[in-house]
Design a protein around this motif. Sequence first.
Motif, PDB file in Angstrom:
ATOM      1  N   SER A 135     -20.937  11.737 -10.848  1.00 56.18           N
ATOM      2  CA  SER A 135     -20.931  10.405 -11.440  1.00 56.18           C
ATOM      3  C   SER A 135     -21.806   9.474 -10.602  1.00 56.18           C
ATOM      4  O   SER A 135     -21.839   9.574  -9.380  1.00 56.18           O
ATOM      5  N   ASN A 136     -22.478   8.546 -11.273  1.00 59.62           N
ATOM      6  CA  ASN A 136     -23.247   7.552 -10.535  1.00 59.62           C
ATOM      7  C   ASN A 136     -22.547   6.192 -10.547  1.00 59.62           C
ATOM      8  O   ASN A 136     -23.125   5.191 -10.158  1.00 59.62           O
ATOM      9  N   ARG A 137     -21.285   6.191 -10.996  1.00 63.52           N
ATOM     10  CA  ARG A 137     -20.499   4.951 -11.011  1.00 63.52           C
ATOM     11  C   ARG A 137     -20.120   4.583  -9.577  1.00 63.52           C
ATOM     12  O   ARG A 137     -19.582   5.384  -8.836  1.00 63.52           O
ATOM     13  N   GLN A 138     -20.439   3.365  -9.197  1.00 63.22           N
ATOM     14  CA  GLN A 138     -20.114   2.901  -7.852  1.00 63.22           C
ATOM     15  C   GLN A 138     -18.601   2.741  -7.707  1.00 63.22           C
ATOM     16  O   GLN A 138     -17.906   2.392  -8.665  1.00 63.22           O
ATOM     17  N   PRO A 139     -18.068   2.980  -6.520  1.00 61.79           N
ATOM     18  CA  PRO A 139     -16.636   2.756  -6.304  1.00 61.79           C
ATOM     19  C   PRO A 139     -16.300   1.283  -6.511  1.00 61.79           C
ATOM     20  O   PRO A 139     -17.134   0.412  -6.243  1.00 61.79           O
ATOM     21  N   ALA A 140     -15.097   1.020  -6.980  1.00 59.84           N
ATOM     22  CA  ALA A 140     -14.676  -0.356  -7.247  1.00 59.84           C
ATOM     23  C   ALA A 140     -13.630  -0.847  -6.252  1.00 59.84           C
ATOM     24  O   ALA A 140     -13.518  -2.041  -6.002  1.00 59.84           O
ATOM     25  N   MET A 195     -10.538   2.817 -13.753  1.00 63.01           N
ATOM     26  CA  MET A 195     -10.963   3.632 -12.636  1.00 63.01           C
ATOM     27  C   MET A 195     -10.506   3.043 -11.310  1.00 63.01           C
ATOM     28  O   MET A 195     -10.232   3.778 -10.370  1.00 63.01           O
ATOM     29  N   THR A 196     -10.452   1.717 -11.199  1.00 66.22           N
ATOM     30  CA  THR A 196     -10.002   1.093  -9.958  1.00 66.22           C
ATOM     31  C   THR A 196      -8.588   1.544  -9.640  1.00 66.22           C
ATOM     32  O   THR A 196      -8.272   1.834  -8.474  1.00 66.22           O
ATOM     33  N   LEU A 197      -7.753   1.639 -10.655  1.00 62.93           N
ATOM     34  CA  LEU A 197      -6.376   2.080 -10.448  1.00 62.93           C
ATOM     35  C   LEU A 197      -6.334   3.519  -9.929  1.00 62.93           C
ATOM     36  O   LEU A 197      -5.557   3.837  -9.028  1.00 62.93           O
ATOM     37  N   ALA A 198      -7.191   4.372 -10.461  1.00 65.11           N
ATOM     38  CA  ALA A 198      -7.259   5.761  -9.985  1.00 65.11           C
ATOM     39  C   ALA A 198      -7.701   5.807  -8.528  1.00 65.11           C
ATOM     40  O   ALA A 198      -7.181   6.603  -7.733  1.00 65.11           O
ATOM     41  N   GLU A 199      -8.651   4.948  -8.146  1.00 68.97           N
ATOM     42  CA  GLU A 199      -9.105   4.893  -6.757  1.00 68.97           C
ATOM     43  C   GLU A 199      -7.978   4.401  -5.842  1.00 68.97           C
ATOM     44  O   GLU A 199      -7.793   4.926  -4.741  1.00 68.97           O
ATOM     45  N   MET A 200      -7.225   3.413  -6.299  1.00 73.97           N
ATOM     46  CA  MET A 200      -6.088   2.911  -5.520  1.00 73.97           C
ATOM     47  C   MET A 200      -5.029   3.996  -5.342  1.00 73.97           C
ATOM     48  O   MET A 200      -4.476   4.170  -4.259  1.00 73.97           O
ATOM     49  N   LYS A 201      -4.783   4.732  -6.422  1.00 73.77           N
ATOM     50  CA  LYS A 201      -3.792   5.809  -6.369  1.00 73.77           C
ATOM     51  C   LYS A 201      -4.244   6.902  -5.405  1.00 73.77           C
ATOM     52  O   LYS A 201      -3.440   7.423  -4.630  1.00 73.77           O
ATOM     53  N   GLU A 202      -5.520   7.248  -5.444  1.00 73.86           N
ATOM     54  CA  GLU A 202      -6.035   8.254  -4.524  1.00 73.86           C
ATOM     55  C   GLU A 202      -5.865   7.791  -3.077  1.00 73.86           C
ATOM     56  O   GLU A 202      -5.389   8.537  -2.224  1.00 73.86           O
ATOM     57  N   PHE A 203      -6.217   6.546  -2.796  1.00 76.68           N
ATOM     58  CA  PHE A 203      -6.082   6.001  -1.441  1.00 76.68           C
ATOM     59  C   PHE A 203      -4.622   6.005  -0.998  1.00 76.68           C
ATOM     60  O   PHE A 203      -4.312   6.365   0.135  1.00 76.68           O
ATOM     61  N   ALA A 204      -3.723   5.652  -1.900  1.00 76.04           N
ATOM     62  CA  ALA A 204      -2.292   5.624  -1.574  1.00 76.04           C
ATOM     63  C   ALA A 204      -1.766   7.013  -1.239  1.00 76.04           C
ATOM     64  O   ALA A 204      -0.781   7.143  -0.507  1.00 76.04           O
ATOM     65  N   GLY A 205      -2.417   8.051  -1.732  1.00 80.79           N
ATOM     66  CA  GLY A 205      -1.988   9.422  -1.462  1.00 80.79           C
ATOM     67  C   GLY A 205      -2.386   9.938  -0.086  1.00 80.79           C
ATOM     68  O   GLY A 205      -1.902  10.986   0.350  1.00 80.79           O
ATOM     69  N   PHE A 206      -3.252   9.211   0.619  1.00 79.50           N
ATOM     70  CA  PHE A 206      -3.653   9.629   1.959  1.00 79.50           C
ATOM     71  C   PHE A 206      -2.575   9.249   2.967  1.00 79.50           C
ATOM     72  O   PHE A 206      -1.847   8.268   2.776  1.00 79.50           O
ATOM     73  N   ALA A 207      -2.502   9.991   4.055  1.00 79.44           N
ATOM     74  CA  ALA A 207      -1.571   9.673   5.141  1.00 79.44           C
ATOM     75  C   ALA A 207      -1.890   8.276   5.676  1.00 79.44           C
ATOM     76  O   ALA A 207      -3.034   7.816   5.589  1.00 79.44           O
TER      77      ALA A 207
END
Length: 174
Positions: free
Chosen positions: A151-156, A1-13
Amino acid sequence: MTLAEMKEFAGFASSTQRYIRRSLDIGLDRDDAMARWSRDVVEAASIRAQARLYRALPELRQRVPDDADLTQMEPFLAPLVTIAAFDLGQGRLTSFSAFRFLYERLVGAEVRPWLPSAFCAAAALPHLHPELRRKLLQSISEAAATASGWSNRQPAFFPKWVEKVDTGSATLSH
């Protein structure tokens, strides 16, 4: 999931990424945001205003309602919308996904059910330029606005400032 969060962040301007990192420094009291992020007097004033509003975050984290009890909702949602209105008014969070990414980290995973309503309320306020209001409100998907569960999973992944490395002065050793 951390990788997905990193990928999402990388997609922002890049301006959105910068604003999220700055906001996390202020909201999580990580670094001296004024020293790190202020490039001019206008940005310094914005950081001071943001820091004043973000002082409400510790109490806000304690007040996240567990359900839709109307007596718990107002003391939580009103300050959340006020802070969100400031952040959206800065023009750097230009989508619900960027807003959600930041606020999951500022407040915690338990804020997720409240983010669509806070975002829509703040995005519809008259202090925003009509074109920005339109862009923001169109950025929230039907699925995000009508989700039946969260989801109740905290961001990583909590993005931070990264110093640039001068590759020209790096030496290779054999």
